[in-house]
Design an enzyme around this catalytic site. Sequence first.
Site, PDB file in Angstrom:
ATOM      1  N   ASP A  26       1.182  -1.053   0.282  1.00 24.33           N
ATOM      2  CA  ASP A  26       0.563   0.284   0.161  1.00 24.33           C
ATOM      3  C   ASP A  26       0.810   1.196  -0.117  1.00 24.33           C
ATOM      4  O   ASP A  26       2.481   1.532   0.563  1.00 24.33           O
ATOM      5  CB  ASP A  26      -0.758  -0.037   1.257  1.00 24.33           C
ATOM      6  CG  ASP A  26      -1.960   1.023   1.067  1.00 24.33           C
ATOM      7  OD1 ASP A  26      -2.738   1.512  -0.003  1.00 24.33           O
ATOM      8  OD2 ASP A  26      -2.051   1.460   2.558  1.00 24.33           O
ATOM      9  N   ASP A  28      -0.281   4.526   0.738  1.00 23.35           N
ATOM     10  CA  ASP A  28      -0.791   6.180   2.000  1.00 23.35           C
ATOM     11  C   ASP A  28      -0.219   5.453   2.957  1.00 23.35           C
ATOM     12  O   ASP A  28      -1.268   4.434   3.728  1.00 23.35           O
ATOM     13  CB  ASP A  28      -2.021   6.708   1.760  1.00 23.35           C
ATOM     14  CG  ASP A  28      -2.205   7.391   0.194  1.00 23.35           C
ATOM     15  OD1 ASP A  28      -1.133   8.291  -0.149  1.00 23.35           O
ATOM     16  OD2 ASP A  28      -3.408   6.983  -0.704  1.00 23.35           O
ATOM     17  N   ASP A 225      -1.618  -0.992   6.167  1.00 24.35           N
ATOM     18  CA  ASP A 225      -1.338  -0.328   7.813  1.00 24.35           C
ATOM     19  C   ASP A 225      -3.171   0.247   8.033  1.00 24.35           C
ATOM     20  O   ASP A 225      -3.356  -0.022   8.488  1.00 24.35           O
ATOM     21  CB  ASP A 225      -0.772   1.585   7.259  1.00 24.35           C
ATOM     22  CG  ASP A 225      -1.565   2.422   6.690  1.00 24.35           C
ATOM     23  OD1 ASP A 225      -1.778   1.992   4.939  1.00 24.35           O
ATOM     24  OD2 ASP A 225      -2.213   3.187   7.428  1.00 24.35           O
TER      25      ASP A 225
END
Length: 341
Positions: A26, A28, A225
């Site tokens: 990922d 961001d 995250d």
Amino acid sequence: MSQSVRTKPEASGQALSEAYDTALLDLDGVVYAGGNAIAHAVESLAAARAGGMHLAYVTNNALRTPDAVAGHLTELGIPTGADDVITSAQAVARLISDQVPSGARVLVIGGDGLRVALRERGLQPVESADDDPVAVVQGYGGPELPWGRFAEACYAIARGVPWYASNTDLTIPGARGIAPGNGAAVEVVRIATGAEPQVAGKPLPPMHRETILRTGAERPLVVGDRLDTDIEGAFNGEVDSLLVLTGVTDGARLLAAPPRHRPTYVDADLCGLLTGQPEVTQAGDGFRCGGWTATAGTELELDGDGEALDGLRALCAAAWTAAGDGVCTLDPGKALARLGL
């Protein structure tokens, strides 16, 4: 990874960059936040790549094109080609192209990432509900997306045009904090129309399919995250995952994670790709990792000292075991305070 109930983080005797052939990263909250590289990301990814791991960047953010994302990563010191970037715009464009004729018009509510992805699949982006679209697609359009774009979506949907969404992430991390994501914008259209979109992005199968088709990964490791997109997406795809604590997930959310949101591994940041993962073992009525022992009674308790992450891993085992296939409701406050998390 099987879809059985996970009760503790797994161990790895090898560095994760050696145990898996491809990292599905990922962006961001993992590689960057607000456009700036997160601490240790550039060096860790360079070392993983030098060791032979293929790096692919998988993002639910449909705003930017793969070329733009690759250019940004390269500017940050992470050499990347457009072929290394997989976006939810690409996943939703494939989903639409499987259901409508080639060359069909699609009303775009979002940014250039959606338009480029639609053209790649042989579809024609249009801007108005009066352009006779056969589908509406909605993706993150950035903070400057005009309110009138939502009205165009509503007009078309009210006429019976099917609605697609790149993803439904409610929030997006930035340099100043957490901002509304595409999921918040989708809710605006959902409330106004009463309709339900077909969604392509993480954690749903169309995104996993797009990622595997484009990377050819055989032993992928999802790195993210977010529990409800990255980790759940890995769970749905039956592949292993690494949660990094540089984005939206904190210790309390992790301890309360239901089975589909429990990562295989947990680490502070992307340095975790370059190391093995410690074993969490049964210790009497609790679980031990490093110098810490965690137990679950009326609340989560923690004894010992050492690395904070080892304590968090032990707490995960105690919390997830207590919760079984549900959500742990024990108060983690005192235990997490001991770790400074």
